[in-house]
Design an enzyme around this catalytic site. Structure first.
Site, PDB file in Angstrom:
ATOM      1  N   SER A   1     -31.359   3.182  13.525  1.00 56.48           N
ATOM      2  CA  SER A   1     -32.416   1.735  13.780  1.00 56.48           C
ATOM      3  C   SER A   1     -33.695   1.993  14.506  1.00 56.48           C
ATOM      4  O   SER A   1     -33.885   3.043  14.942  1.00 56.48           O
ATOM      5  CB  SER A   1     -31.519   0.941  14.601  1.00 56.48           C
ATOM      6  OG  SER A   1     -32.122  -0.164  15.199  1.00 56.48           O
TER       7      SER A   1
ATOM      8  N   TYR B   1     -26.981   0.751  22.718  1.00 61.71           N
ATOM      9  CA  TYR B   1     -27.209   0.850  21.405  1.00 61.71           C
ATOM     10  C   TYR B   1     -28.369   1.650  20.935  1.00 61.71           C
ATOM     11  O   TYR B   1     -28.232   2.678  20.086  1.00 61.71           O
ATOM     12  CB  TYR B   1     -27.555  -0.648  20.965  1.00 61.71           C
ATOM     13  CG  TYR B   1     -27.818  -0.680  19.525  1.00 61.71           C
ATOM     14  CD1 TYR B   1     -26.499  -0.908  18.469  1.00 61.71           C
ATOM     15  CD2 TYR B   1     -29.214  -0.971  19.065  1.00 61.71           C
ATOM     16  CE1 TYR B   1     -27.024  -0.878  17.047  1.00 61.71           C
ATOM     17  CE2 TYR B   1     -29.253  -0.784  17.516  1.00 61.71           C
ATOM     18  CZ  TYR B   1     -28.252  -1.035  16.597  1.00 61.71           C
ATOM     19  OH  TYR B   1     -28.327  -1.075  15.421  1.00 61.71           O
TER      20      TYR B   1
END
Length: 255
Positions: A154, A167
């Site tokens: 990501s 995350y």
């Protein structure tokens, strides 16, 4: 890290005889990637967590293309189930040549809200399966002198993002794994890369209303699973690109 510029071209690869394992393949990026791999001739193992119906529908559609396909349910937060996923793929298909480690978790939490349990769960789902699946599947790729491994990271790995420190850390860890594996496996015909998407619709990972998010994106639209799948397929096709992370973000973050 210096980003490799990838020029898109019409895919001409022939993946007949190759087997791909795609995690998180019952929706979004994984679903589209698995479908396109089958279109290029690959047999596909569909790894999924909870969505059995779309996973089986994808299997059925791939079989209609004349390919072999298998849906395997696994809780990727359970190390034993991850290993079983790999073993089932090998037992049923005979080999795995392409690993697309796509499944992930992203519960939005600020630092002060984040529990140790959520931290551990995020790491166990977002990082550990990529390691365990690679460890189990690389020996066969090495023996055959050909393999493709692609981790779905990501842009949060570069920017910190807004989901939370758990995350961002998990997605950054995938880049370290990419570097380590790529540097040791290239001599065996195995390429290892990562893709780092941002603001992709149909993924359940949009941190806000689409109309507001679009205002941040230079190209003026959200990304699609097809945008990411096209890059993944190009990395499968290319034998010279390895140890790279390709951002797929509509121009938001120059890299």
């Amino acid at each position: 890290m210096k980003q490799q510029l990838l020029f898109m071209k019409e895919l001409t690869m022939d993946l007949h005889g190759k087997v791909a394992l795609v995690t998180g393949a019952s929706s979004g990026i994984g679903y589209e990637t698995a479908r396109r791999l089958a279109e290029q001739g690959a047999d596909v193992v569909i790894g999924y967590g909870q969505q059995a119906k779309p996973a089986q529908e994808l299997v059925d559609s791939i079989k209609l293309m004349g390919r072999r396909a298998l849906a395997v349910q696994a809780d990727l937060g359970d190390a034993d189930q991850v290993t079983k996923l790999a073993d089932t793929a090998l037992a049923e298909m005979g080999r795995v040549d392409i690993l697309i480690s796509n499944a992930g978790r992203g519960q939005q939490m600020k630092l002060e809200q984040l529990t140790q349990e959520e931290w551990d769960t995020t790491m166990n789902i977002n990082v550990r399966p990529s390691f365990l699946l690679s460890q189990r599947l690389v020996p066969g790729m090495r023996d055959r002198g050909w393999g493709r491994i692609i981790f779905v990271s990501s842009v949060a790995a570069f920017t910190g993002g807004i989901v939370g420190p758990h995350y961002a850390t998990s997605k950054a860890a995938l880049l370290g794994l990419t570097h380590s594996l790529a540097s040791t496996l290239a001599q065996h015909g195995i390429t290892v890369n990562a893709v780092a998407p941002a603001l992709i619709e149909q993924t359940g990972m949009l941190p806000g209303a689409p109309a507001e998010l679009i205002q941040r994106i230079p190209v003026g639209r959200l990304g699609t699973p097809a945008d990411v799948a096209e890059i993944i397929l190009s990395l499968v096709d290319n034998s010279y690109i390895t140890n790279q992370t390709l951002l797929i973000d509509g121009g938001m973050y120059p890299h």
